[in-house]
Design a protein around this motif. Structure first.
Motif, PDB file in Angstrom:
ATOM      1  N   GLU A  40      19.396 -28.188 -11.895  1.00  0.00           N
ATOM      2  CA  GLU A  40      18.690 -26.911 -11.994  1.00  0.00           C
ATOM      3  C   GLU A  40      17.635 -26.835 -10.899  1.00  0.00           C
ATOM      4  N   TYR A  41      17.530 -25.675 -10.279  1.00  0.00           N
ATOM      5  CA  TYR A  41      16.549 -25.488  -9.208  1.00  0.00           C
ATOM      6  C   TYR A  41      15.844 -24.152  -9.396  1.00  0.00           C
ATOM      7  N   THR A  42      14.797 -23.936  -8.628  1.00  0.00           N
ATOM      8  CA  THR A  42      14.008 -22.705  -8.709  1.00  0.00           C
ATOM      9  C   THR A  42      14.190 -21.887  -7.442  1.00  0.00           C
ATOM     10  N   LEU A  43      14.379 -20.589  -7.620  1.00  0.00           N
ATOM     11  CA  LEU A  43      14.403 -19.653  -6.498  1.00  0.00           C
ATOM     12  C   LEU A  43      13.251 -18.679  -6.679  1.00  0.00           C
ATOM     13  N   GLN A  44      12.332 -18.673  -5.713  1.00  0.00           N
ATOM     14  CA  GLN A  44      11.187 -17.761  -5.765  1.00  0.00           C
ATOM     15  C   GLN A  44      11.471 -16.549  -4.894  1.00  0.00           C
ATOM     16  N   LEU A  45      11.583 -15.385  -5.529  1.00  0.00           N
ATOM     17  CA  LEU A  45      11.805 -14.136  -4.810  1.00  0.00           C
ATOM     18  C   LEU A  45      10.475 -13.547  -4.377  1.00  0.00           C
ATOM     19  N   PRO A  46      10.464 -12.726  -3.331  1.00  0.00           N
ATOM     20  CA  PRO A  46       9.195 -12.262  -2.771  1.00  0.00           C
ATOM     21  C   PRO A  46       8.505 -11.200  -3.621  1.00  0.00           C
ATOM     22  N   ALA A  47       7.189 -11.084  -3.430  1.00  0.00           N
ATOM     23  CA  ALA A  47       6.398 -10.042  -4.074  1.00  0.00           C
ATOM     24  C   ALA A  47       6.663  -8.695  -3.404  1.00  0.00           C
ATOM     25  N   THR A  48       6.361  -7.615  -4.132  1.00  0.00           N
ATOM     26  CA  THR A  48       6.530  -6.257  -3.605  1.00  0.00           C
ATOM     27  C   THR A  48       5.274  -5.442  -3.881  1.00  0.00           C
ATOM     28  N   HIS A  49       4.857  -4.670  -2.876  1.00  0.00           N
ATOM     29  CA  HIS A  49       3.727  -3.745  -3.016  1.00  0.00           C
ATOM     30  C   HIS A  49       4.276  -2.324  -2.869  1.00  0.00           C
ATOM     31  N   THR A  50       3.896  -1.441  -3.800  1.00  0.00           N
ATOM     32  CA  THR A  50       4.369  -0.068  -3.760  1.00  0.00           C
ATOM     33  C   THR A  50       3.193   0.900  -3.888  1.00  0.00           C
TER      34      THR A  50
ATOM     35  N   LEU B  47       7.207  19.571  -9.151  1.00  0.00           N
ATOM     36  CA  LEU B  47       6.463  18.499  -8.491  1.00  0.00           C
ATOM     37  C   LEU B  47       7.280  17.937  -7.334  1.00  0.00           C
ATOM     38  N   ILE B  48       6.585  17.265  -6.419  1.00  0.00           N
ATOM     39  CA  ILE B  48       7.185  16.483  -5.338  1.00  0.00           C
ATOM     40  C   ILE B  48       6.512  15.123  -5.342  1.00  0.00           C
ATOM     41  N   SER B  49       7.333  14.066  -5.221  1.00  0.00           N
ATOM     42  CA  SER B  49       6.787  12.710  -5.332  1.00  0.00           C
ATOM     43  C   SER B  49       7.390  11.804  -4.270  1.00  0.00           C
ATOM     44  N   GLY B  50       6.602  10.817  -3.825  1.00  0.00           N
ATOM     45  CA  GLY B  50       7.077   9.851  -2.841  1.00  0.00           C
ATOM     46  C   GLY B  50       6.557   8.456  -3.121  1.00  0.00           C
ATOM     47  N   ASP B  51       7.412   7.442  -2.936  1.00  0.00           N
ATOM     48  CA  ASP B  51       7.046   6.028  -3.083  1.00  0.00           C
ATOM     49  C   ASP B  51       7.333   5.313  -1.771  1.00  0.00           C
ATOM     50  N   PHE B  52       6.426   4.403  -1.418  1.00  0.00           N
ATOM     51  CA  PHE B  52       6.613   3.583  -0.222  1.00  0.00           C
ATOM     52  C   PHE B  52       6.430   2.122  -0.622  1.00  0.00           C
ATOM     53  N   GLY B  53       7.517   1.328  -0.510  1.00  0.00           N
ATOM     54  CA  GLY B  53       7.481  -0.078  -0.918  1.00  0.00           C
ATOM     55  C   GLY B  53       7.565  -1.018   0.265  1.00  0.00           C
ATOM     56  N   PHE B  54       6.981  -2.198   0.089  1.00  0.00           N
ATOM     57  CA  PHE B  54       6.965  -3.210   1.150  1.00  0.00           C
ATOM     58  C   PHE B  54       7.271  -4.572   0.540  1.00  0.00           C
TER      59      PHE B  54
ATOM     60  N   THR C 170      10.763   0.411   1.966  1.00  0.00           N
ATOM     61  CA  THR C 170      11.602   1.295   1.168  1.00  0.00           C
ATOM     62  C   THR C 170      10.894   2.630   0.978  1.00  0.00           C
ATOM     63  N   LEU C 171      11.604   3.715   1.223  1.00  0.00           N
ATOM     64  CA  LEU C 171      11.063   5.057   1.043  1.00  0.00           C
ATOM     65  C   LEU C 171      11.884   5.788   0.000  1.00  0.00           C
ATOM     66  N   LYS C 172      11.189   6.369  -0.984  1.00  0.00           N
ATOM     67  CA  LYS C 172      11.841   7.178  -2.012  1.00  0.00           C
ATOM     68  C   LYS C 172      11.121   8.517  -2.111  1.00  0.00           C
TER      69      LYS C 172
END
Length: 505
Positions: A353-363, A375-382, A414-416
């Motif tokens: 068994e091993y560990t995989l660390q996935l990266p953090a995300t800021h939105t 309404l109009i909405s937008g998300d920007f993720g990094f 990422t742009l939504k």
């Protein structure tokens, strides 16, 4: 006719060394657009809106936006079309499946008058983050033989380790090599025992090998079948402070179930009358079974700026997966001299068994509200994929693999964008999203573009929503590591139809 799903019996457990790749890390880190029909219809641009069950997975403050307790249930119909290019030949395939995309509920508790914390909400939300169901076959002609894979693995390995002792079975030596030397030794053993490669000398200390496959043109075929799911269950706590700020936190539990079977085969007429030892047909099959559990944390907030503007921010911590893997293999060949040879160890390789660390995300998110009409909405993720890590980091194999990740993967934005317009009880929605590739040069996965639309109707305390989403993206699969054969390039298109029933509690 060869069967892709080759049945192997368990002759004994095997504790073996590593065989993980960058492709594995990318597979488990990639998520899809899933949620309620309202969420999908606006391409997931809900980071500053809230008020939707599946929005909890994006911003944990979303549950505090609800005025009353509520629940929702969503079902997905997914259709994937692929143009698969292999050795300059293109094959098209399609498949459909039905799944539970999202399920959750929010319980709202209003505070007493005069309390600055106007309400507290508790939520629970399940989202299917990725569906791994995939099945295709390709064929093409090339001058690159599978033999190079086994030569790459074998060179440098002592011949003495690849030869069976008197009375020693294929199962016993294959298991011994995996437990004591690792994956490369097992591959070299298969190639040597199945007459794909041969030692340059019969000296037990020999470490050099040559191919028993004559050069020329090869008719190669690749069959691939996978199934599984990546799911996330969020336990949510949020609150409204005064009348302008919503804050929340999620404790997420994750799980992965993934199974894959593949076979690459090749056929040639390159052997000459003087070389009866030449191998003409090769069938190499591999099976992988993966299970994993993990956890992550999310912190988020939504702030009102005046009557018409909402700002949102979410921090998604790294996700830590504990991963368990099992593999099995077979190698079969035909040649003029040795006729048909089958090396199919009845052994399941059980990896530590091993560990995989996935990266953090800021939105970060922003939305503009036009009263009750729309309404109009937008998300920007990094996300910085170069921060993915295999652990324990003291492991030398994982150190090399982590160095490859940091050098070949990078930052992704990422742009939504989404919009909604309301006519009394009827709502119309549309959305767009753009996701970059985490790979330098986009060789393994390309940019994703997606479009969506939907509508909903409210029946008093109930609402019914329907959405359609389409995403286009490129990817590739390497049938064998080390670029021993050409990759399969895939131009993929995924469409979704989502239906959601929402209700007050």
């Amino acid at each position: 006719m060869k069967k892709l799903l080759y049945l192997l019996c368990l002759a004994g457990g095997l504790l073996s060394a590593e065989a993980q790749t960058i492709d594995d890390a990318y597979r488990y880190s990639t998520t899809e657009l899933n949620g309620s029909a309202r969420f999908i219809g606006m391409s997931g641009a809900f980071g500053s809106l809230g008020g939707d069950i599946s929005a909890i997975a994006i911003n944990p403050a979303s549950s505090a936006v609800f005025l009353h307790s509520a629940g929702s249930l969503s079902f997905n119909i997914n259709d994937i079309e692929s143009d698969n290019s292999f050795n300059r030949e293109v094959y098209t395939n399609g498949q459909s499946d039905f799944s539970l995309g999202n399920l959750g509920g929010v319980f709202v508790f209003n505070a007493s008058d005069g309390n600055k914390w106007g309400k507290i909400s508790l939520g629970i939300n399940y989202s299917e983050m990725a569906n791994y169901d995939d099945n295709f076959g390709v064929r093409g002609f090339t001058t690159k033989s599978i033999d190079q894979y086994f030569l790459q693995k074998a060179n440098g390995i002592s011949l003495d380790n690849l030869q069976r002792r008197d009375g020693e079975s294929v199962n016993e030596l294959y298991s011994y090599l995996g437990g004591n030397y690792g994956f490369d030794h097992q591959q070299a053993f298969l190639g040597y025992q199945a007459y794909v490669i041969e030692a340059k000398t019969n000296n037990p200390n020999n470490t050099e090998y040559f191919s028993l496959v004559e050069p020329g043109t090869f008719d190669q075929q690749y069959q691939y079948a996978a199934t599984g799911v990546n799911g996330k269950l969020s336990f949510n706590l949020a609150g409204q402070y005064s009348d302008w700020l919503y804050v929340g936190a999620n404790l997420n539990t994750h799980f992965i179930n993934y199974e894959r079977s593949s076979e690459i085969s090749e056929f040639n007429n390159n052997s000459s009358e003087s070389n009866f030892n030449a191998t003409t047909d090769i069938y190499f099959g591999n099976n992988l079974s993966t299970s994993a559990d993990g956890f992550s944390l999310q912190l988020g907030g939504i702030a009102k700026v005046g009557d018409n503007i909402r700002l949102g921010y979410t921090y998604q911590s790294p996700t830590w997966f504990n991963i368990r893997e099992e593999t099995s293999q077979y190698l079969e060949t035909n040649s003029r001299e040795n006729d048909f040879v089958s090396i199919a160890p009845n052994v399941i390789n059980i990896y530590p068994e091993y560990t995989l660390q996935l990266p953090a995300t800021h939105t970060t998110s922003i939305s503009f509200l036009f009263g009750k009409s729309g309404l109009i909405s937008g998300d920007f993720g990094f996300t910085d994929y170069s921060n993915m890590k295999y652990k324990p980091e003291a492991d030398l194999y994982f150190q090399d693999l982590n160095n490859q990740i940091s050098s070949s993967m990078g930052q992704v934005t990422t742009l939504k964008l989404g919009g909604e317009y309301r006519f009394d009880n009827l709502s119309l929605r549309a959305g767009y999203r753009l996701e970059g590739s985490p790979f330098e040069g986009e060789n393994t996965a390309g940019e994703l573009t997606g479009y969506s639309g939907g509508l909903g109707y409210r029946f008093g305390n109930l609402s019914l929503d329907v959405a359609y989403a389409l995403a286009n993206y490129d990817s590739s699969i390497n049938p064998l590591d080390g670029n021993a054969v050409n990759p399969v390039y895939r131009d993929r298109s995924k469409s979704q139809v989502v239906m959601t029933l929402s209700f007050g509690l």
